[in-house]
Design an enzyme around this catalytic site. Sequence first.
Site, PDB file in Angstrom:
ATOM      1  N   LYS A 207       0.831  -1.194   0.000  1.00  0.00           N
ATOM      2  CA  LYS A 207       0.000   0.000   0.000  1.00  0.00           C
ATOM      3  C   LYS A 207       0.874   1.254   0.000  1.00  0.00           C
ATOM      4  O   LYS A 207       2.010   1.236   0.484  1.00  0.00           O
ATOM      5  CB  LYS A 207      -0.888   0.036   1.249  1.00  0.00           C
ATOM      6  CG  LYS A 207      -1.924  -1.067   1.356  1.00  0.00           C
ATOM      7  CD  LYS A 207      -2.674  -0.944   2.669  1.00  0.00           C
ATOM      8  CE  LYS A 207      -3.703  -2.050   2.854  1.00  0.00           C
ATOM      9  NZ  LYS A 207      -4.853  -1.904   1.955  1.00  0.00           N
ATOM     10  N   ARG A 281      -9.870 -12.066   2.441  1.00  0.00           N
ATOM     11  CA  ARG A 281     -10.683 -13.206   1.997  1.00  0.00           C
ATOM     12  C   ARG A 281      -9.927 -14.525   2.138  1.00  0.00           C
ATOM     13  O   ARG A 281     -10.546 -15.575   2.310  1.00  0.00           O
ATOM     14  CB  ARG A 281     -11.126 -12.973   0.546  1.00  0.00           C
ATOM     15  CG  ARG A 281     -10.006 -12.933  -0.473  1.00  0.00           C
ATOM     16  CD  ARG A 281     -10.398 -12.192  -1.736  1.00  0.00           C
ATOM     17  NE  ARG A 281     -10.488 -10.756  -1.515  1.00  0.00           N
ATOM     18  CZ  ARG A 281     -10.792  -9.874  -2.473  1.00  0.00           C
ATOM     19  NH1 ARG A 281     -11.059 -10.288  -3.695  1.00  0.00           N
ATOM     20  NH2 ARG A 281     -10.852  -8.589  -2.207  1.00  0.00           N
TER      21      ARG A 281
END
Length: 431
Positions: A207, A281
């Site tokens: 990020k 996930r």
Amino acid sequence: MSEKFLVQLSEQGAAAHWGEKAALSFTEQGATVHLTEQDTLKNVQKAARTLANQGLKNIALVGDVWCTETQWAFYQGFVSPKNLDAIEFVENAKTDGKELASLKQAATWARQMINGTADDIFPESLAGKAAEFIQSLAPEHVSYQIIKGDALLEQQWIGIHAVGRGSERPPVLLALDYNPTGDENAPVAAALVGKGITFDSGGYSIKASEGMLGMKCDMGGAATVTAGLALAINRGINKRIKLFLCCAENLISGHAYKLGDILTYKNGTTVEIVNTDAEGRLVLADGLMAASESGAPLIIDAATLTGAALVAVGQEYNALFGLDKELVRDVQDFAEQEMEAAWPLPLEKWHQQNCPSPYADTANSRPQKGGGYGGASNAAGFLSRFVPNEGKGWVHIDLAAAFNMGSTSEWAAGATTQGMRTVARTLLEKA
């Protein structure tokens, strides 16, 4: 302790000199919040934030107009990461004091976890603190196991291990059993699954600095389902509930998982890693399979999973997903009854195919910024591969409203606890 500032609630409008439809007026003793015909709770919360922004530290609510929900709205607007014990609630005929105490206890714990630094709230400490918190509410009814590090591989919890193996602090799965029945063979009525990424650098799909700053909040799902269970316990739930927290730090090292890796899950599903920042996930898949093994007919997972949900519903709503449309509608109704905003987004069985891979059954995302179009639905489609009964009895909550990077007119910066009450109500109504 400094003298408390007194705040009363009035169903009458403020005097004209305070301004047309003013929400606040002041006296020498304190302030009055004036109810308006529309968005009553929202305006009470905004008034509380206005008072907090004036530097007030200790508030005592007074008078007979306050009820449980208006007091809670005021509390939510006033508290901040630096001031979690600022409100003295008033006892009157309209107020359920036990409910307010239960809400405050659960919300305070969730805020402490979500707002805490990643140096203090790391995978094993999050799991331990969650277990201790739930056990403190019902010591005789709670047992738990923390599966740590390479022991995850021994039990085939591949996703949690892969995401967390880049950190020196090992990943863990908390498996907690709340069983008030006294029968060790009692069926499990519901299972909760929470994403517990205690810090998310993005891994090798790193990020930007500004996107990483708030990533201590990426365990918001774990905090939300834990606090929801705590609230349900305090509200008197008497069913057996299991809690699974999927905890890891997503960091970069020579041991970290990489783009192009293929994970083979316990149910045989193979997953190509095309984005190491789509890690939530991957850990939830393990938690959902653990929940499935419990035999629970109701499975609720919560996660700060996708920026796509935030784009779709904004910071005011949590996004709901499920193949069980009736359950999704029920959960939306429960959220409304609990004064929490939630909105369903699309999920169909074919969403499972929206992240194709030439090397595996599926990829964990699309190799595009933000996962491409429909990213939140595609993430939910990925999760639906790991639940039983064609998704019957499963609902996924993407917690777009769980955390604010900066303060707003209603909230201080940090955790909001939005979703906690929805989880508790769903357990009480559906388990």
